[in-house]
Design a protein around this motif. Structure first.
Motif, PDB file in Angstrom:
ATOM      1  N   ARG A  46       0.862  -1.166  -0.108  1.00 25.42           N
ATOM      2  CA  ARG A  46      -0.011   0.199   0.008  1.00 25.42           C
ATOM      3  C   ARG A  46       0.977   1.212  -0.025  1.00 25.42           C
ATOM      4  O   ARG A  46       1.524   1.543   0.983  1.00 25.42           O
ATOM      5  CB  ARG A  46      -0.792  -0.064   1.302  1.00 25.42           C
ATOM      6  CG  ARG A  46      -1.768   1.100   1.289  1.00 25.42           C
ATOM      7  CD  ARG A  46      -2.819   0.875   2.233  1.00 25.42           C
ATOM      8  NE  ARG A  46      -3.994   1.750   2.217  1.00 25.42           N
ATOM      9  CZ  ARG A  46      -5.283   1.458   1.377  1.00 25.42           C
ATOM     10  NH1 ARG A  46      -4.953   0.328   0.556  1.00 25.42           N
ATOM     11  NH2 ARG A  46      -6.285   2.354   1.524  1.00 25.42           N
ATOM     12  N   LEU A  47       0.737   2.137  -0.935  1.00 24.81           N
ATOM     13  CA  LEU A  47       1.467   3.342  -1.031  1.00 24.81           C
ATOM     14  C   LEU A  47       0.581   4.478  -0.959  1.00 24.81           C
ATOM     15  O   LEU A  47      -0.012   4.956  -1.861  1.00 24.81           O
ATOM     16  CB  LEU A  47       2.235   3.306  -2.542  1.00 24.81           C
ATOM     17  CG  LEU A  47       3.053   2.304  -2.944  1.00 24.81           C
ATOM     18  CD1 LEU A  47       3.369   2.423  -4.560  1.00 24.81           C
ATOM     19  CD2 LEU A  47       4.286   2.316  -2.161  1.00 24.81           C
ATOM     20  N   LEU A  48       0.492   4.882   0.288  1.00 22.18           N
ATOM     21  CA  LEU A  48      -0.688   5.891   0.644  1.00 22.18           C
ATOM     22  C   LEU A  48      -2.005   5.763   0.336  1.00 22.18           C
ATOM     23  O   LEU A  48      -2.543   5.187   1.203  1.00 22.18           O
ATOM     24  CB  LEU A  48      -0.022   7.269   0.381  1.00 22.18           C
ATOM     25  CG  LEU A  48       1.182   7.720   0.868  1.00 22.18           C
ATOM     26  CD1 LEU A  48       1.661   9.043   0.340  1.00 22.18           C
ATOM     27  CD2 LEU A  48       1.044   7.873   2.285  1.00 22.18           C
ATOM     28  N   VAL A  49      -2.334   5.928  -0.966  1.00 25.24           N
ATOM     29  CA  VAL A  49      -3.715   5.570  -1.392  1.00 25.24           C
ATOM     30  C   VAL A  49      -3.614   4.329  -2.300  1.00 25.24           C
ATOM     31  O   VAL A  49      -4.480   3.357  -1.953  1.00 25.24           O
ATOM     32  CB  VAL A  49      -4.087   6.718  -2.179  1.00 25.24           C
ATOM     33  CG1 VAL A  49      -5.436   6.282  -2.709  1.00 25.24           C
ATOM     34  CG2 VAL A  49      -4.403   7.834  -1.240  1.00 25.24           C
ATOM     35  N   PRO A  50      -2.973   4.227  -3.582  1.00 28.01           N
ATOM     36  CA  PRO A  50      -3.194   2.961  -4.117  1.00 28.01           C
ATOM     37  C   PRO A  50      -2.517   1.641  -3.631  1.00 28.01           C
ATOM     38  O   PRO A  50      -1.608   1.835  -2.800  1.00 28.01           O
ATOM     39  CB  PRO A  50      -2.277   3.368  -5.465  1.00 28.01           C
ATOM     40  CG  PRO A  50      -1.405   4.332  -5.085  1.00 28.01           C
ATOM     41  CD  PRO A  50      -2.054   5.214  -3.888  1.00 28.01           C
TER      42      PRO A  50
END
Length: 79
Positions: A46-50
């Motif tokens: 998970r990269l902040l949102v995506p």
């Protein structure tokens, strides 16, 4: 053709602090890289949102590189 002054002893290659530090770093780096590239399963990151699906070795390699960068910056700031 000896570069040492009379009365001075030549320092051995492995007793130099820079060489010992570099050798320790190289050993730890090789062990870390073997660990990273042995983990080949796919994982979700998970990269902040995506959420990104990628091989685990890729995520570990990115984390290792960011750790090296942070360590380098912090050591240079201390000097």
């Amino acid at each position: 053709m000896n570069s040492t002054q009379p009365g001075e002893e030549r320092q051995g290659f492995w007793t130099r602090p820079g060489v010992r530090r570099a050798a320790r770093f190289a050993v730890v780096a090789v062990i870390a890289l073997v660990f990273i590239f042995e983990n080949t399963a796919t994982t979700t990151v998970r990269l902040l949102v995506p959420e990104v699906s990628m091989p685990l070795w890729g995520a570990l390699l990115i984390a290792w590189a960011l750790g090296l960068l942070a360590g380098t910056i912090s050591v240079r700031r201390r000097r």
